[in-house]
Design a protein around this motif. Structure first.
Motif, PDB file in Angstrom:
ATOM      1  N   GLY A  43     -53.323   5.653 -26.645  1.00 28.23           N
ATOM      2  CA  GLY A  43     -53.617   6.987 -27.153  1.00 28.23           C
ATOM      3  C   GLY A  43     -52.329   7.771 -27.283  1.00 28.23           C
ATOM      4  O   GLY A  43     -51.231   7.243 -27.064  1.00 28.23           O
ATOM      5  N   THR A  44     -52.451   9.041 -27.637  1.00 30.37           N
ATOM      6  CA  THR A  44     -51.306   9.934 -27.730  1.00 30.37           C
ATOM      7  C   THR A  44     -51.314  10.858 -26.517  1.00 30.37           C
ATOM      8  O   THR A  44     -52.332  11.493 -26.219  1.00 30.37           O
TER       9      THR A  44
ATOM     10  N   ASN B 165     -54.680  12.406 -21.887  1.00 24.05           N
ATOM     11  CA  ASN B 165     -54.220  12.163 -23.259  1.00 24.05           C
ATOM     12  C   ASN B 165     -54.954  13.085 -24.234  1.00 24.05           C
ATOM     13  O   ASN B 165     -55.816  13.882 -23.841  1.00 24.05           O
ATOM     14  N   GLU B 166     -54.605  12.979 -25.504  1.00 27.20           N
ATOM     15  CA  GLU B 166     -55.160  13.907 -26.492  1.00 27.20           C
ATOM     16  C   GLU B 166     -56.645  13.676 -26.764  1.00 27.20           C
ATOM     17  O   GLU B 166     -57.305  14.541 -27.346  1.00 27.20           O
ATOM     18  N   ASP B 167     -57.170  12.530 -26.342  1.00 22.88           N
ATOM     19  CA  ASP B 167     -58.607  12.270 -26.491  1.00 22.88           C
ATOM     20  C   ASP B 167     -59.415  12.837 -25.338  1.00 22.88           C
ATOM     21  O   ASP B 167     -60.640  12.696 -25.314  1.00 22.88           O
TER      22      ASP B 167
ATOM     23  N   ASP C 112     -63.223  10.466 -18.721  1.00 23.80           N
ATOM     24  CA  ASP C 112     -63.247  10.857 -20.129  1.00 23.80           C
ATOM     25  C   ASP C 112     -64.099  12.103 -20.338  1.00 23.80           C
ATOM     26  O   ASP C 112     -65.302  12.099 -20.060  1.00 23.80           O
TER      27      ASP C 112
ATOM     28  N   GLY D   9     -63.985  13.491 -23.477  1.00 17.84           N
ATOM     29  CA  GLY D   9     -64.373  13.329 -24.870  1.00 17.84           C
ATOM     30  C   GLY D   9     -64.049  14.503 -25.766  1.00 17.84           C
ATOM     31  O   GLY D   9     -64.678  14.683 -26.808  1.00 17.84           O
ATOM     32  N   GLU D  10     -63.039  15.312 -25.379  1.00 14.55           N
ATOM     33  CA  GLU D  10     -62.648  16.459 -26.195  1.00 14.55           C
ATOM     34  C   GLU D  10     -61.129  16.473 -26.342  1.00 14.55           C
ATOM     35  O   GLU D  10     -60.403  16.072 -25.429  1.00 14.55           O
ATOM     36  N   TYR D  11     -60.662  16.939 -27.488  1.00 19.30           N
ATOM     37  CA  TYR D  11     -59.231  16.989 -27.769  1.00 19.30           C
ATOM     38  C   TYR D  11     -58.509  17.825 -26.722  1.00 19.30           C
ATOM     39  O   TYR D  11     -58.988  18.900 -26.315  1.00 19.30           O
TER      40      TYR D  11
ATOM     41  N   THR E 220     -59.531  21.748 -22.582  1.00 18.12           N
ATOM     42  CA  THR E 220     -59.638  21.012 -23.828  1.00 18.12           C
ATOM     43  C   THR E 220     -59.760  22.001 -24.983  1.00 18.12           C
ATOM     44  O   THR E 220     -59.728  23.215 -24.783  1.00 18.12           O
TER      45      THR E 220
END
Length: 417
Positions: free
Chosen positions: A348-349, A365-367, A386, A388-390, A406
């Protein structure tokens, strides 16, 4: 004697209270390290969540926590505002407008700088150059427009540095050059009045985009000395907090003099060493105490395996790098010897900076996936959580809880102690 004991006890209580809070972007000691224990290890969007507060947009700004209050720099459409959130209930106590002019610059927007607090006041800067002070009840104490006072910001991707709070002052850096010929500078601002106490120019021979810096100043303490450390424009410099005078300077951050070498990850000061990321390579570790050009005389170690965006973290024994692709290195913090390298987190990023607490490293991470891995000489992933949000924002730690921001929510994770 009794009075002395009372004063000492009060000082210890205040120090303990400060340590339990997250008053600036990199926490109580400005280095991403928390002394908290028994922190949450596992959670999801539906499990181990104490509460979540809906937010209107993304932000790279980290939640700032003091006692019963959480402060957020918030973007909503064109508007920017400071939110104060009830820590127990997860509801907004008040919202104060900071100004308009919010724009998106690739990932980030004009809410990227994190607020700072001393437990009585809170100060916040925007990417548009507005700097304001408030008390804990939301009363505005003063307001400044840094661009109006000193000229337009000239960074290619917008201003994103957070102010540094130290004693009675805010230290603000404006390191730019891609879109301006105006000089870069550092400001000291009185936290009570908002008045400029000093402004010093910070010269550089960096070219094109390389003068631009998105870093936040660090505070270096060694012996009886205290210095403000600023990185960017191909150099790292140490400044006298009282006068702004440049005390020392080191180059070597951009050895090939590349024209597009802006710096994002911030410097870290820990136990007499200054760790200075560049744009992946190199990362330098410098010994404190120098004067003048310390590029060679005070260089302790360097590595070509640094980050671009996430700021590293260290406990003084081990130095941890998480790069933008989620690859982890661990070095001996004093010598630079590689303990392990190229250990991979989930692909990921990674833009948020890692936090070290409870013998663990937390990195999101960004995810919206927060990986928890073991601190120390053996790499071991302990959990993957997780939401699940940016996510662009680094975690905050306070009183047994984690706060993760997020694009859609502020999450309070775990039970408070």
């Amino acid at each position: 004697m009794r009075r002395l004991f009372l004063v000492a006890g009060l000082a210890a209580l205040l120090a303990s209270e400060a340590a339990a809070n997250w008053p600036q972007w990199r926490g109580p000691d400005l280095n991403g390290v928390s002394a908290e224990r028994n922190l949450p290890l596992r959670w999801s969007a539906a499990e181990n969540i104490n509460w979540k507060l809906a937010l209107p947009d993304r932000s790279g700004s980290t939640p700032i926590v003091w006692g019963e209050r959480i402060f957020l720099n918030v973007a909503e459409g064109d508007e920017l505002s400071l939110w104060c959130v009830d820590r127990s209930k997860g509801t907004a106590l008040w919202k104060r407008k900071l100004g308009g002019g919010n724009t998106k610059m690739r990932k980030h927007n004009m809410s990227s700088p994190s607020p700072v607090t001393d437990g009585r006041g809170v100060w916040v800067m925007t990417g548009t150059g507005v700097l304001k002070g408030f008390d804990f009840e939301g009363r505005e104490l003063w307001a400044r427009d840094i661009q109006k006072d000193y000229g337009a910001f000239g960074l290619n991707w917008g201003y994103a540095s957070s102010p540094l709070l130290h004693e009675d002052s805010l230290y603000v850096q404006v390191l730019h050059g891609m879109n301006t010929d105006d000089p870069s500078y550092v400001l000291r601002v009185d936290k009570k009045t908002g008045k400029t106490l000093w402004r010093v120019e910070r010269p550089t021979d960096a070219v094109r985009e390389s003068p631009d810096s998105y870093t936040t100043p660090a505070l270096l303490r060694y012996g009886k000395a205290t210095e403000v450390v600023v990185s960017g424009g191909d150099y790292v410099t140490g400044h006298d907090p009282a006068t702004g005078k440049e005390l020392w300077r080191a180059g070597g951050l951009n050895p090939e003099r590349e024209p597009f070498f802006r710096i994002v990850a911030s410097p870290i000061a820990y136990e007499g060493l200054i760790y200075v990321p560049a744009r992946v390579r190199p990362l330098l570790a410098l010994r404190a105490g120098g004067r003048g050009d310390v590029s060679k005389s005070h260089l302790v170690w360097s590595t070509q395996n640094g980050p671009d965006v996430p700021t590293p973290v260290t406990d003084g024994k081990y130095f941890y790098v998480v790069n933008d692709r989620g690859i982890v290195w661990c070095f001996d913090a004093k010598t630079g010897r590689e303990i392990y390298g190229q250990q991979r987190l989930k692909s990921g990023t990674y833009s948020a900076s890692p936090v070290l607490a409870d013998g663990k490293i937390y990195v999101t991470n960004e995810d919206g996936l927060t990986t928890v891995f073991k601190a120390g000489p053996q790499f071991e992933i302990l959990a993957e959580n997780d939401l699940g949000e940016y996510c662009l924002s680094s975690p905050a730690v306070s009183a047994g809880q984690l706060f993760i921001r997020t694009a859609g929510h502020l999450y309070c994770i775990g039970r408070r102690r």
